[in-house]
Design a protein around this motif. Structure first.
Motif, mmCIF file in Angstrom:
data_model
loop_
_atom_site.group_PDB
_atom_site.id
_atom_site.type_symbol
_atom_site.label_atom_id
_atom_site.label_comp_id
_atom_site.label_asym_id
_atom_site.label_seq_id
_atom_site.Cartn_x
_atom_site.Cartn_y
_atom_site.Cartn_z
ATOM 1 N N TRP A 6 0.823 -1.220 0.000
ATOM 2 C CA TRP A 6 0.000 0.000 0.000
ATOM 3 C C TRP A 6 0.850 1.260 0.000
ATOM 4 N N TYR A 20 -3.017 5.253 -6.057
ATOM 5 C CA TYR A 20 -4.358 5.153 -5.473
ATOM 6 C C TYR A 20 -4.996 6.547 -5.353
ATOM 7 N N GLU A 47 -12.215 5.664 11.651
ATOM 8 C CA GLU A 47 -12.139 4.957 10.375
ATOM 9 C C GLU A 47 -10.826 4.177 10.345
ATOM 10 N N GLY A 60 -8.236 1.821 7.849
ATOM 11 C CA GLY A 60 -8.010 1.634 6.408
ATOM 12 C C GLY A 60 -8.532 2.828 5.636
ATOM 13 N N CYS A 61 -8.237 4.029 6.128
ATOM 14 C CA CYS A 61 -8.837 5.251 5.545
ATOM 15 C C CYS A 61 -8.205 5.628 4.211
ATOM 16 N N GLY A 62 -7.075 4.988 3.857
ATOM 17 C CA GLY A 62 -6.421 5.309 2.587
ATOM 18 C C GLY A 62 -6.004 6.767 2.563
ATOM 19 N N ASP A 94 -4.657 4.155 9.202
ATOM 20 C CA ASP A 94 -4.281 3.289 8.087
ATOM 21 C C ASP A 94 -2.938 2.643 8.400
ATOM 22 N N LEU A 95 -2.774 1.473 7.809
ATOM 23 C CA LEU A 95 -1.517 0.742 7.901
ATOM 24 C C LEU A 95 -0.377 1.490 7.213
ATOM 25 N N SER A 96 -0.712 2.184 6.139
ATOM 26 C CA SER A 96 0.312 2.773 5.268
ATOM 27 C C SER A 96 0.599 4.238 5.608
ATOM 28 N N MET A 116 -0.021 6.502 2.509
ATOM 29 C CA MET A 116 -1.433 6.867 2.322
ATOM 30 C C MET A 116 -1.774 8.038 3.264
ATOM 31 N N THR A 165 -2.725 -0.638 12.668
ATOM 32 C CA THR A 165 -3.897 -1.486 12.464
ATOM 33 C C THR A 165 -4.709 -1.446 13.760
ATOM 34 N N LEU A 170 -14.011 0.813 5.171
ATOM 35 C CA LEU A 170 -14.481 0.905 3.782
ATOM 36 C C LEU A 170 -13.451 0.333 2.819
ATOM 37 N N ASN A 171 -13.867 -0.681 2.094
ATOM 38 C CA ASN A 171 -12.980 -1.349 1.125
ATOM 39 C C ASN A 171 -11.718 -1.886 1.793
ATOM 40 N N VAL A 172 -11.880 -2.454 2.955
ATOM 41 C CA VAL A 172 -10.700 -2.916 3.701
ATOM 42 C C VAL A 172 -10.875 -4.305 4.325
ATOM 43 N N LEU A 190 -9.227 -7.274 2.887
ATOM 44 C CA LEU A 190 -7.757 -7.236 2.821
ATOM 45 C C LEU A 190 -7.116 -7.706 4.120
ATOM 46 N N ILE A 191 -7.957 -8.028 5.101
ATOM 47 C CA ILE A 191 -7.448 -8.347 6.438
ATOM 48 C C ILE A 191 -7.507 -9.853 6.672
HETATM 49 C C1 LIG Z 1 -8.535 -0.355 -1.041
HETATM 50 S S1 LIG Z 1 -7.822 0.819 0.050
HETATM 51 C C2 LIG Z 1 -9.312 1.625 0.664
HETATM 52 C C3 LIG Z 1 -9.035 3.005 1.172
HETATM 53 C C4 LIG Z 1 -10.277 3.789 1.584
HETATM 54 N N1 LIG Z 1 -10.945 3.183 2.706
HETATM 55 C C5 LIG Z 1 -11.214 3.902 0.412
HETATM 56 O O1 LIG Z 1 -12.338 3.376 0.478
HETATM 57 O O2 LIG Z 1 -10.827 4.531 -0.592
HETATM 58 C C6 LIG Z 1 -7.378 -0.173 1.427
HETATM 59 C C7 LIG Z 1 -6.639 0.587 2.515
HETATM 60 O O3 LIG Z 1 -6.579 -0.233 3.664
HETATM 61 C C8 LIG Z 1 -5.275 -0.165 4.213
HETATM 62 N N2 LIG Z 1 -5.067 -1.418 4.940
HETATM 63 C C9 LIG Z 1 -4.818 -2.656 4.447
HETATM 64 N N3 LIG Z 1 -4.771 -3.559 5.440
HETATM 65 C C10 LIG Z 1 -4.993 -2.884 6.593
HETATM 66 C C11 LIG Z 1 -5.063 -3.234 7.966
HETATM 67 N N4 LIG Z 1 -4.898 -4.499 8.375
HETATM 68 N N5 LIG Z 1 -5.323 -2.266 8.881
HETATM 69 C C12 LIG Z 1 -5.481 -0.980 8.487
HETATM 70 N N6 LIG Z 1 -5.412 -0.574 7.203
HETATM 71 C C13 LIG Z 1 -5.180 -1.510 6.275
HETATM 72 C C14 LIG Z 1 -4.352 0.054 3.040
HETATM 73 O O4 LIG Z 1 -3.147 0.659 3.438
HETATM 74 C C15 LIG Z 1 -5.213 0.961 2.152
HETATM 75 O O5 LIG Z 1 -5.000 2.310 2.445
#
Ligand SMILES: C[S@@+](CC[C@H](N)C(=O)[O-])C[C@H]1O[C@@H](n2cnc3c(N)ncnc32)[C@H](O)[C@@H]1O
Length: 210
Positions: free
Chosen positions: A8, A15, A45, A47-49, A68-70, A73, A95, A112-114, A117-118
């Motif tokens: 990420w 992104y 929030e 995983g806020c990207g 967010d993890l990143s 971002m 996280t 949202l959209n996360v 991915l977990i």
């Molecule tokens: C697909 S993006 C979605 C970003 C935003 N929520 C959106 O809807 O546009 C996924 C995001 O989740 C973050 N992410 C992935 N795994 C995560 C985790 N275990 N905890 C927190 N953030 C995470 C990534 O770094 C990335 O910014």
């Protein structure tokens, strides 16, 4: 987790420039979420990207903690918040299991959209439940990877091999709903913008009055 962070971080600028694929669905999700918000609410929030959604929601609540993890971002998200002069959104890197928040301190949590991915979704849902005040809501929007076309399902593992796709899990809608129910939530609203995604507002049981 390390691979995920690197993935990420590397993709953050791309992104940030990507366009929302289905603007009408995005607007509908924002509107449904804002139907619940109250001006005195504290929102988390994860995983806020790059922070776009948190910044849109900010005027409708008291404060948002966007995580967010990143770090990459979050750098972009912080810059956007400064440019937009938004003062009630703060950012933290990590996280849900690495960050330290007080139990039952949020009225709403957004994921949202996360969730897809977990790796340990059950642990994440249990953390979300613990962080919510009684009666609080968990708003999630999740890709149902198992419902994608065969081509995508074959492509994803190949893309993962060469670092072009992150870890994804493949639960279906029913599995996600039962994970939420097992974590103690009831489903308040459920909407599928398409076969391969689901938007859910799940509620934590309110405090029982004697
Ligand atoms: C697909 S993006 C979605 C970003 C935003 N929520 C959106 O809807 O546009 C996924 C995001 O989740 C973050 N992410 C992935 N795994 C995560 C985790 N275990 N905890 C927190 N953030 C995470 C990534 O770094 C990335 O910014």
């Amino acid at each position: 987790m390390k691979e995920s962070k690197e993935f990420w971080d590397k993709g953050a600028h791309r992104y940030a420039k990507s366009r929302i694929r289905d603007e009408a669905s995005y607007q509908k999700k924002l509107a449904i979420t804002q139907e619940y918000f109250q001006p005195d609410w504290s929102v988390l929030e994860f995983g806020c990207g790059t922070g776009s959604t948190a910044l849109i929601h900010a005027p409708h609540v008291k404060q948002i903690v966007a995580t967010d993890l990143s770090g990459k971002m979050l750098e972009i998200a912080q810059r956007k918040a400064r440019d937009a002069n938004v003062k009630n959104v703060s950012f933290q890197q990590g996280t849900l299991d690495s960050l330290d928040f007080e139990a039952e301190s949020f009225n709403a949590v957004l994921g949202l959209n996360v969730l897809h991915l977990i790796e340990n979704v059950d642990a994440t849902l249990s953390s979300v439940h613990g962080l919510l005040k009684p009666g609080g809501i968990f708003v999630s929007s999740t890709a149902l990877v198992g419902e994608l076309s065969v081509i995508w399902r074959l492509l994803i593992p190949l893309m993962q091999l060469i670092g072009l796709a992150p870890y994804v899990n493949r639960f279906g809608k029913e599995q996600l709903v039962s994970k939420l129910t097992n974590a103690g939530f009831s489903i308040d609203r459920e909407w599928q913008p398409g076969k391969a995604s689901v938007f859910i507002v799940a509620k934590k049981q309110p405090e029982l009055t004697p």
